[in-house]
Design a protein around this motif. Structure first.
Motif, mmCIF file in Angstrom:
data_model
loop_
_atom_site.group_PDB
_atom_site.id
_atom_site.type_symbol
_atom_site.label_atom_id
_atom_site.label_comp_id
_atom_site.label_asym_id
_atom_site.label_seq_id
_atom_site.Cartn_x
_atom_site.Cartn_y
_atom_site.Cartn_z
ATOM 1 N N ASN A 193 18.038 -47.978 21.144
ATOM 2 C CA ASN A 193 17.666 -48.241 22.529
ATOM 3 C C ASN A 193 16.162 -48.414 22.672
ATOM 4 O O ASN A 193 15.377 -47.909 21.872
ATOM 5 C CB ASN A 193 18.115 -47.078 23.430
ATOM 6 N N ASP A 194 15.742 -49.143 23.733
ATOM 7 C CA ASP A 194 14.317 -49.261 24.045
ATOM 8 C C ASP A 194 13.768 -47.884 24.376
ATOM 9 O O ASP A 194 14.485 -46.945 24.705
ATOM 10 C CB ASP A 194 14.114 -50.211 25.236
ATOM 11 N N ASN A 195 12.437 -47.782 24.322
ATOM 12 C CA ASN A 195 11.762 -46.516 24.616
ATOM 13 C C ASN A 195 12.227 -45.406 23.670
ATOM 14 O O ASN A 195 12.517 -44.281 24.092
ATOM 15 C CB ASN A 195 11.968 -46.092 26.073
ATOM 16 N N THR A 196 12.331 -45.737 22.401
ATOM 17 C CA THR A 196 12.722 -44.769 21.385
ATOM 18 C C THR A 196 11.698 -43.652 21.295
ATOM 19 O O THR A 196 10.492 -43.910 21.235
ATOM 20 C CB THR A 196 12.849 -45.460 20.014
ATOM 21 N N LEU A 197 12.152 -42.421 21.304
ATOM 22 C CA LEU A 197 11.257 -41.282 21.184
ATOM 23 C C LEU A 197 10.919 -41.072 19.711
ATOM 24 O O LEU A 197 11.804 -40.789 18.898
ATOM 25 C CB LEU A 197 11.912 -40.034 21.771
ATOM 26 N N VAL A 198 9.665 -41.215 19.372
ATOM 27 C CA VAL A 198 9.218 -41.061 17.984
ATOM 28 C C VAL A 198 9.103 -39.585 17.638
ATOM 29 O O VAL A 198 9.585 -39.131 16.602
ATOM 30 C CB VAL A 198 7.879 -41.777 17.758
ATOM 31 N N TYR A 199 8.436 -38.817 18.496
ATOM 32 C CA TYR A 199 8.357 -37.357 18.308
ATOM 33 C C TYR A 199 7.938 -36.740 19.634
ATOM 34 O O TYR A 199 7.509 -37.437 20.571
ATOM 35 C CB TYR A 199 7.372 -36.985 17.196
ATOM 36 N N GLU A 200 8.008 -35.446 19.714
ATOM 37 C CA GLU A 200 7.592 -34.739 20.931
ATOM 38 C C GLU A 200 7.012 -33.390 20.549
ATOM 39 O O GLU A 200 7.585 -32.660 19.745
ATOM 40 C CB GLU A 200 8.770 -34.554 21.875
ATOM 41 N N ILE A 201 5.836 -33.081 21.110
ATOM 42 C CA ILE A 201 5.210 -31.769 20.920
ATOM 43 C C ILE A 201 4.712 -31.276 22.271
ATOM 44 O O ILE A 201 4.577 -32.065 23.220
ATOM 45 C CB ILE A 201 4.033 -31.841 19.904
ATOM 46 N N GLU A 202 4.428 -30.002 22.357
ATOM 47 C CA GLU A 202 3.932 -29.439 23.607
ATOM 48 C C GLU A 202 2.497 -29.900 23.856
ATOM 49 O O GLU A 202 1.616 -29.713 23.006
ATOM 50 C CB GLU A 202 3.984 -27.912 23.561
ATOM 51 N N ALA A 203 2.275 -30.519 25.010
ATOM 52 C CA ALA A 203 0.935 -31.033 25.330
ATOM 53 C C ALA A 203 -0.112 -29.919 25.311
ATOM 54 O O ALA A 203 -1.264 -30.140 24.905
ATOM 55 C CB ALA A 203 0.950 -31.712 26.697
ATOM 56 N N GLU A 204 0.290 -28.713 25.737
ATOM 57 C CA GLU A 204 -0.662 -27.601 25.821
ATOM 58 C C GLU A 204 -1.173 -27.161 24.452
ATOM 59 O O GLU A 204 -2.222 -26.516 24.342
ATOM 60 C CB GLU A 204 -0.018 -26.398 26.520
ATOM 61 N N THR A 205 -0.427 -27.532 23.395
ATOM 62 C CA THR A 205 -0.828 -27.095 22.056
ATOM 63 C C THR A 205 -1.821 -28.053 21.393
ATOM 64 O O THR A 205 -2.373 -27.738 20.344
ATOM 65 C CB THR A 205 0.402 -26.963 21.134
ATOM 66 N N LEU B 165 -8.735 -38.087 29.249
ATOM 67 C CA LEU B 165 -8.146 -37.277 28.175
ATOM 68 C C LEU B 165 -6.724 -36.843 28.510
ATOM 69 O O LEU B 165 -5.867 -36.736 27.620
ATOM 70 C CB LEU B 165 -9.020 -36.057 27.915
ATOM 71 N N GLU B 166 -6.453 -36.598 29.773
ATOM 72 C CA GLU B 166 -5.084 -36.243 30.166
ATOM 73 C C GLU B 166 -4.112 -37.356 29.782
ATOM 74 O O GLU B 166 -3.008 -37.101 29.287
ATOM 75 C CB GLU B 166 -5.024 -35.995 31.676
ATOM 76 N N THR B 167 -4.557 -38.615 30.002
ATOM 77 C CA THR B 167 -3.706 -39.752 29.642
ATOM 78 C C THR B 167 -3.484 -39.798 28.135
ATOM 79 O O THR B 167 -2.355 -40.010 27.654
ATOM 80 C CB THR B 167 -4.358 -41.067 30.116
ATOM 81 N N MET B 168 -4.539 -39.585 27.363
ATOM 82 C CA MET B 168 -4.416 -39.599 25.901
ATOM 83 C C MET B 168 -3.470 -38.517 25.406
ATOM 84 O O MET B 168 -2.633 -38.746 24.520
ATOM 85 C CB MET B 168 -5.795 -39.419 25.268
ATOM 86 N N VAL B 169 -3.605 -37.341 25.960
ATOM 87 C CA VAL B 169 -2.749 -36.223 25.557
ATOM 88 C C VAL B 169 -1.294 -36.516 25.898
ATOM 89 O O VAL B 169 -0.384 -36.304 25.080
ATOM 90 C CB VAL B 169 -3.217 -34.916 26.223
ATOM 91 N N ASN B 170 -1.055 -37.019 27.097
ATOM 92 C CA ASN B 170 0.323 -37.317 27.509
ATOM 93 C C ASN B 170 0.955 -38.382 26.615
ATOM 94 O O ASN B 170 2.137 -38.312 26.279
ATOM 95 C CB ASN B 170 0.356 -37.771 28.962
#
Length: 457
Positions: free
Chosen positions: A36-48, A85-90
């Motif tokens: 599917n489109d918008n495949t999730l490559v990975y996910e980590i906690e932004a706060e970390t 930076l918020e945009t980069m982190v997200n």
């Protein structure tokens, strides 16, 4: 239909059917691989996420987070835009791809990931993730990416590599002009190629030019408004040293804008902006810009040239008040008016402190009302047009001359000569300079009124 034509037709149909089958098969395979489109490559906690680094041109941008705030790792005083930076982190905390492309060494080689164009390092509290950027798809503009060690290739839209190509200065919080209120501004000066136009605010908020001539308050206010609207568009160099000032042409600027003002706390302040002669090379005319630097500022910026052009075209005469010579009564004690027929001398005799006044015309005392009937016509006398100095063109004899004289210590004279210019105008020469054209009919009206007081030659 002949046999040969029929056979060719059947062959054509069979070929078309085979091609259609191949196309359907390839589409199905693409769907299987791409998901599917918008495949999730990975996910980590932004706060970390505690650090980000990537390449921008020939430089490496290193950003670190301390106590919830992002800084430039090399200079923590740098005014980093936290929203950037918020945009980069997200974007890096939850990395989503347009589609999955493939995996393995062949895919890495095919899509430019063996020698990536950029490497984004996302450092968390317990690990580092490296995002590799490869080639750009010429048809879609998407960029091929991979996460180091994962072996899979994806595409992301062009905004992702663009975001992580920004220089440090592109992420800066831009400075702004100090808060200045119109009523607190006392002095304005604009210098361009050595030509200076300056204005000083005097009593009753009247603006005077460098030579003391009254300036048009509306035009000066308009100029101040343009200065207050100046906005820095992009940072070029943070905390420039003298060498950088010279490199960007700011050691010998083309123009300078200076404003003296009183801030909201009553403190005397000065703002000074230097503008270079040249800007970035290769810009289109509509994008042409200049480098600027304020004396108490932190950085060299660029400003679009179209927003500065008006400061390069200023001339003193353009700001002259249309009032010919509005000399206040307290600033003179003798008014001498001369025409071809003769002259009239009005004198104001004052007591100590220049408060009690006696009015005299040609040696005889007159009423204040009679004096005012002439004085206020001259005080309110105004021109119709401003021009460049035409003093050398006014070669005829004046039809009317009036001189204000102040006998007090430090006093001076103001002389006005009304001289024929053309069939519609007289030139008003004030202390030798002629920037104003006055209506001939109005001059004739004043001359007729003055003739009542003239003593024949």
């Amino acid at each position: 239909m002949r046999k040969e034509q029929k056979r060719n037709f059947i062959v054509t149909v069979i070929i078309a059917a085979v091609l259609l089958a191949v196309y359907v098969f390839l589409v199905q395979e693409e769907k299987k691989q791409s998901g599917n489109d918008n495949t999730l490559v990975y996910e980590i906690e932004a706060e970390t996420i505690m650090a980000l680094s990537y390449n921008s041109g020939d430089e490496t941008v290193n950003l670190v987070k301390k106590d919830g705030t992002w800084y430039d790792a090399e200079d923590e005083s740098f005014p980093l835009n936290q929203k950037f930076l918020e945009t980069m982190v997200n974007k890096t905390a939850r990395l989503k791809a347009q589609r999955y492309v493939g995996s393995g060494d062949k895919a890495f080689s095919q899509y430019g990931l063996e020698n990536p164009s950029n490497v984004i390092t996302v450092t968390t509290t317990d690990k580092a993730v490296k995002i590799l950027l490869g080639d750009t798809n010429s048809a879609t503009g998407d960029c091929y990416i991979a996460v180091e060690g994962a072996g899979k290739v994806y595409t992301v839209d062009a905004t992702f590599p663009t975001l992580f190509s920004n220089s440090l200065t592109a992420m800066a919080v831009r400075e702004s002009l100090p808060e200045m209120k119109l009523e607190g501004i006392r002095f304005v000066q604009v210098e361009n190629n050595g030509e200076i136009v300056s204005f000083t605010k005097g009593e009753n908020d009247i603006w005077a030019m460098a030579d003391g001539a009254e300036a048009d308050s509306g035009l000066v206010t308009e100029l101040i408004g343009k200065i207050m609207k100046i906005r820095y568009e992009a940072m070029v160099v943070y905390r420039p040293e003298s060498g950088k000032m010279a490199e960007y042409g700011l050691d010998k600027p083309q123009a300078r804008i200076a404003v003296d003002y009183t801030d909201t706390d009553g403190n005397a302040k000065n703002y000074e902006l230097f503008i270079s002669k040249n800007g970035p090379v290769g810009e289109d005319a509509d994008k042409a810009a200049r480098y600027v630097y304020s004396r108490d500022g932190q950085a060299i910026y660029i400003i679009r040239e179209s927003n500065l052009d008006s400061f390069f075209q200023l001339t003193p005469e353009a700001f002259l008040s249309l009032n010919v010579a509005p000399v206040k009564k307290e600033n003179f004690d003798t008014l001498t008016i001369t025409t071809a027929a003769g002259s009239a001398e009005f004198t104001i005799k004052r007591g100590i402190g220049r408060d009690a006044e006696v009015y005299v015309l040609n040696g005889a005392e007159i009423t204040e009302a009679r004096f005012n009937s002439i004085y206020y016509q001259l005080y309110a006398f105004s021109a119709e047009r401003r021009v460049s100095d035409i003093a050398d063109q006014l070669t005829k004899e004046p039809v009317l001359t009036y001189v204000y004289s102040d006998s007090a210590v430090g006093g001076g004279n103001v002389q006005v000569e009304l001289i024929p210019y053309d069939q519609n105008y007289y030139g008003a020469k004030v202390n030798g300079k002629a920037f104003l054209l006055v209506n001939r009919q109005r001059v004739n009206e004043i001359s007729n009124e003055i003739s009542k007081y003239i003593v024949d030659k």
